[in-house]
Motif scaffolding. Structure first.
Motif, PDB file in Angstrom:
ATOM      1  N   ILE A  90      43.556  90.069  56.496  1.00  0.00           N
ATOM      2  CA  ILE A  90      43.988  91.219  57.276  1.00  0.00           C
ATOM      3  C   ILE A  90      44.944  90.705  58.340  1.00  0.00           C
ATOM      4  O   ILE A  90      44.590  89.852  59.154  1.00  0.00           O
ATOM      5  N   GLY A  91      46.165  91.200  58.331  1.00  0.00           N
ATOM      6  CA  GLY A  91      47.135  90.750  59.313  1.00  0.00           C
ATOM      7  C   GLY A  91      48.550  91.187  58.977  1.00  0.00           C
ATOM      8  O   GLY A  91      48.783  91.678  57.868  1.00  0.00           O
ATOM      9  N   GLU A  92      49.484  91.119  59.915  1.00  0.00           N
ATOM     10  CA  GLU A  92      49.141  90.480  61.159  1.00  0.00           C
ATOM     11  C   GLU A  92      48.723  91.528  62.184  1.00  0.00           C
ATOM     12  O   GLU A  92      49.355  92.576  62.296  1.00  0.00           O
ATOM     13  N   ILE A  93      47.693  91.219  62.905  1.00  0.00           N
ATOM     14  CA  ILE A  93      47.114  92.140  63.873  1.00  0.00           C
ATOM     15  C   ILE A  93      46.992  91.429  65.217  1.00  0.00           C
ATOM     16  O   ILE A  93      46.992  90.198  65.270  1.00  0.00           O
ATOM     17  N   GLY A  94      46.874  92.196  66.292  1.00  0.00           N
ATOM     18  CA  GLY A  94      46.707  91.537  67.577  1.00  0.00           C
ATOM     19  C   GLY A  94      47.289  92.327  68.724  1.00  0.00           C
ATOM     20  O   GLY A  94      47.274  93.561  68.728  1.00  0.00           O
ATOM     21  N   LEU A  95      47.840  91.588  69.695  1.00  0.00           N
ATOM     22  CA  LEU A  95      48.380  92.168  70.921  1.00  0.00           C
ATOM     23  C   LEU A  95      49.723  91.527  71.238  1.00  0.00           C
ATOM     24  O   LEU A  95      49.903  90.322  71.065  1.00  0.00           O
ATOM     25  N   PRO A 124      39.509  86.871  56.187  1.00  0.00           N
ATOM     26  CA  PRO A 124      39.994  86.247  57.417  1.00  0.00           C
ATOM     27  C   PRO A 124      41.109  87.083  58.035  1.00  0.00           C
ATOM     28  O   PRO A 124      41.657  87.984  57.390  1.00  0.00           O
ATOM     29  N   VAL A 125      41.462  86.748  59.276  1.00  0.00           N
ATOM     30  CA  VAL A 125      42.469  87.520  59.992  1.00  0.00           C
ATOM     31  C   VAL A 125      43.641  86.642  60.416  1.00  0.00           C
ATOM     32  O   VAL A 125      43.474  85.455  60.705  1.00  0.00           O
ATOM     33  N   CYS A 126      44.814  87.234  60.422  1.00  0.00           N
ATOM     34  CA  CYS A 126      46.022  86.593  60.918  1.00  0.00           C
ATOM     35  C   CYS A 126      46.358  87.251  62.243  1.00  0.00           C
ATOM     36  O   CYS A 126      46.694  88.439  62.284  1.00  0.00           O
ATOM     37  N   ILE A 127      46.265  86.487  63.330  1.00  0.00           N
ATOM     38  CA  ILE A 127      46.348  87.033  64.679  1.00  0.00           C
ATOM     39  C   ILE A 127      47.725  86.789  65.292  1.00  0.00           C
ATOM     40  O   ILE A 127      48.214  85.655  65.357  1.00  0.00           O
ATOM     41  N   HIS A 128      48.321  87.886  65.759  1.00  0.00           N
ATOM     42  CA  HIS A 128      49.550  87.833  66.552  1.00  0.00           C
ATOM     43  C   HIS A 128      49.170  88.036  68.004  1.00  0.00           C
ATOM     44  O   HIS A 128      48.551  89.043  68.347  1.00  0.00           O
ATOM     45  N   SER A 129      49.532  87.092  68.868  1.00  0.00           N
ATOM     46  CA  SER A 129      49.224  87.227  70.290  1.00  0.00           C
ATOM     47  C   SER A 129      50.374  86.672  71.107  1.00  0.00           C
ATOM     48  O   SER A 129      50.647  85.475  71.078  1.00  0.00           O
ATOM     49  N   GLY A 149      36.969  83.949  60.779  1.00  0.00           N
ATOM     50  CA  GLY A 149      37.933  82.870  60.653  1.00  0.00           C
ATOM     51  C   GLY A 149      39.325  83.427  60.444  1.00  0.00           C
ATOM     52  O   GLY A 149      39.532  84.630  60.312  1.00  0.00           O
ATOM     53  N   GLY A 150      40.287  82.510  60.437  1.00  0.00           N
ATOM     54  CA  GLY A 150      41.666  82.942  60.261  1.00  0.00           C
ATOM     55  C   GLY A 150      42.620  82.002  60.950  1.00  0.00           C
ATOM     56  O   GLY A 150      42.341  80.815  61.111  1.00  0.00           O
ATOM     57  N   VAL A 151      43.743  82.546  61.391  1.00  0.00           N
ATOM     58  CA  VAL A 151      44.797  81.735  61.988  1.00  0.00           C
ATOM     59  C   VAL A 151      45.366  82.452  63.199  1.00  0.00           C
ATOM     60  O   VAL A 151      45.519  83.668  63.207  1.00  0.00           O
ATOM     61  N   ILE A 152      45.657  81.672  64.246  1.00  0.00           N
ATOM     62  CA  ILE A 152      46.427  82.181  65.363  1.00  0.00           C
ATOM     63  C   ILE A 152      47.878  81.862  65.040  1.00  0.00           C
ATOM     64  O   ILE A 152      48.336  80.725  65.157  1.00  0.00           O
ATOM     65  N   HIS A 153      48.572  82.877  64.608  1.00  0.00           N
ATOM     66  CA  HIS A 153      49.941  82.744  64.110  1.00  0.00           C
ATOM     67  C   HIS A 153      50.921  82.470  65.257  1.00  0.00           C
ATOM     68  O   HIS A 153      50.774  82.997  66.351  1.00  0.00           O
ATOM     69  N   CYS A 154      51.896  81.606  64.973  1.00  0.00           N
ATOM     70  CA  CYS A 154      52.962  81.298  65.937  1.00  0.00           C
ATOM     71  C   CYS A 154      52.358  80.970  67.300  1.00  0.00           C
ATOM     72  O   CYS A 154      52.693  81.579  68.319  1.00  0.00           O
ATOM     73  N   PHE A 155      51.494  79.995  67.322  1.00  0.00           N
ATOM     74  CA  PHE A 155      50.701  79.696  68.512  1.00  0.00           C
ATOM     75  C   PHE A 155      51.610  79.347  69.685  1.00  0.00           C
ATOM     76  O   PHE A 155      52.529  78.527  69.565  1.00  0.00           O
ATOM     77  N   SER A 156      51.323  79.940  70.866  1.00  0.00           N
ATOM     78  CA  SER A 156      52.203  79.750  72.019  1.00  0.00           C
ATOM     79  C   SER A 156      51.453  79.480  73.315  1.00  0.00           C
ATOM     80  O   SER A 156      52.049  79.528  74.400  1.00  0.00           O
ATOM     81  N   TYR A 157      50.151  79.197  73.224  1.00  0.00           N
ATOM     82  CA  TYR A 157      49.352  79.004  74.425  1.00  0.00           C
ATOM     83  C   TYR A 157      49.041  77.525  74.651  1.00  0.00           C
ATOM     84  O   TYR A 157      49.647  76.648  74.057  1.00  0.00           O
ATOM     85  N   SER A 158      48.066  77.253  75.503  1.00  0.00           N
ATOM     86  CA  SER A 158      47.759  75.886  75.914  1.00  0.00           C
ATOM     87  C   SER A 158      46.897  75.136  74.898  1.00  0.00           C
ATOM     88  O   SER A 158      46.305  75.739  73.986  1.00  0.00           O
ATOM     89  N   THR A 159      46.801  73.817  75.101  1.00  0.00           N
ATOM     90  CA  THR A 159      45.906  73.010  74.281  1.00  0.00           C
ATOM     91  C   THR A 159      44.466  73.474  74.433  1.00  0.00           C
ATOM     92  O   THR A 159      43.717  73.529  73.452  1.00  0.00           O
ATOM     93  N   GLU A 160      44.075  73.816  75.661  1.00  0.00           N
ATOM     94  CA  GLU A 160      42.706  74.272  75.908  1.00  0.00           C
ATOM     95  C   GLU A 160      42.407  75.552  75.127  1.00  0.00           C
ATOM     96  O   GLU A 160      41.316  75.692  74.549  1.00  0.00           O
TER      97      GLU A 160
END
Length: 255
Positions: A90-95, A124-129, A149-160
């Motif tokens: 299911i994706g891409e979904i998010g904020l 699983p989900v494909c997350i856009h954030s 489970g799933g993937v944080i697509h085009c990841f743009s946040y911190s290592t933490e």
């Protein structure tokens, strides 16, 4: 072979040469592609492409920028599409708070509803954030996304933040941005998280890697992303391809 876990070959930018470029994938080392829906129309075409090509799979969902005019009937429609064995997420979904349209409250409603849908169909989900780190994580925890489970697509946040998602069982999507000179944050993420939690993606036709930045992207440019990851992590390109391919198979429950 290279696994492009997030592409948009249904996009109109491929209308003139879609068949030609897709026909060239395997000879150029691209073994699988997941075409990800982002609107009603693009989701339809993603499923059609998955039916036409043995190496293409589909994710079905409505992107946060496209949720302003949908209703519950669209959720039932998405649910019906998941009966197709080539639909793997299911994706891409998010904020997406970069723009204020649709308003944040509407985005949240449909993000939550599509997470519920993913639970209903056990995918699983494909997350856009984008610019929505806290709200995205809060909603995912509220809806027990760790069970999906799933993937944080085009990841743009911190290592933490990446480590938090990895602890929840998610993979981190890495594409052309990792080749950009100003991508210090993403390079730090790639350096510090296990290769076993990274998947390759293009988001094509967008986000082409250097030296093709600004051009139409495609899976054929993923070797540049592979090279960048290999350099950052001090491993061979062959290892990056092999490990990320296995990661993609696990992400989409293909093994």
């Amino acid at each position: 072979m290279i696994f492009d876990t997030h592409a948009h070959y249904e996009d109109e930018q491929f209308d003139d040469d879609r068949k030609l470029i897709l026909a060239s994938m395997k000879e150029n080392g691209v073994g699988r592609i997941v075409d990800v829906g982002s609107s009603v129309e693009s989701t339809k075409v993603a499923v059609e492409l998955a039916g036409q090509y043995d190496f293409i799979y589909a994710a079905v969902g409505i992107h946060p920028e496209e949720v302003g005019d949908i209703d519950e009937s669209h959720m039932e429609w998405l649910k019906s599409l998941t009966k197709d064995e080539k639909v793997v997420a299911i994706g891409e979904i998010g904020l997406d708070y970069h723009y204020e349209d649709p308003v944040r409250d509407i985005q949240k409603v449909w993000f939550e509803r599509q997470l519920e849908l993913a639970h209903e169909v056990n995918l699983p989900v494909c997350i856009h954030s984008r610019e929505a780190a806290k709200d995205t994580l809060d909603i995912m925890k509220k809806h027990h996304a760790e069970e999906l489970g799933g993937v944080i697509h085009c990841f743009s946040y911190s290592t933490e933040m990446a480590e938090t998602y990895i602890d929840m069982g998610f993979y981190i999507g890495v594409g052309g941005v990792v080749t950009f000179k100003n991508s210090k944050k993403l390079k730090e993420v790639v350096k510090n998280i296990p290769l076993e939690r990274i998947v390759l993606e293009t988001d094509c036709p967008y986000m082409a890697p250097v030296p093709n930045r600004g051009k139409r992207n495609s899976s054929l440019y993923l070797p540049y992303v592979v090279s960048a990851i290999a350099d950052i992590k001090g491993v061979t390109e062959e290892e990056v391809i092999s490990v990320t391919e296995e990661n993609g198979l696990k992400l989409y429950r293909m093994i």
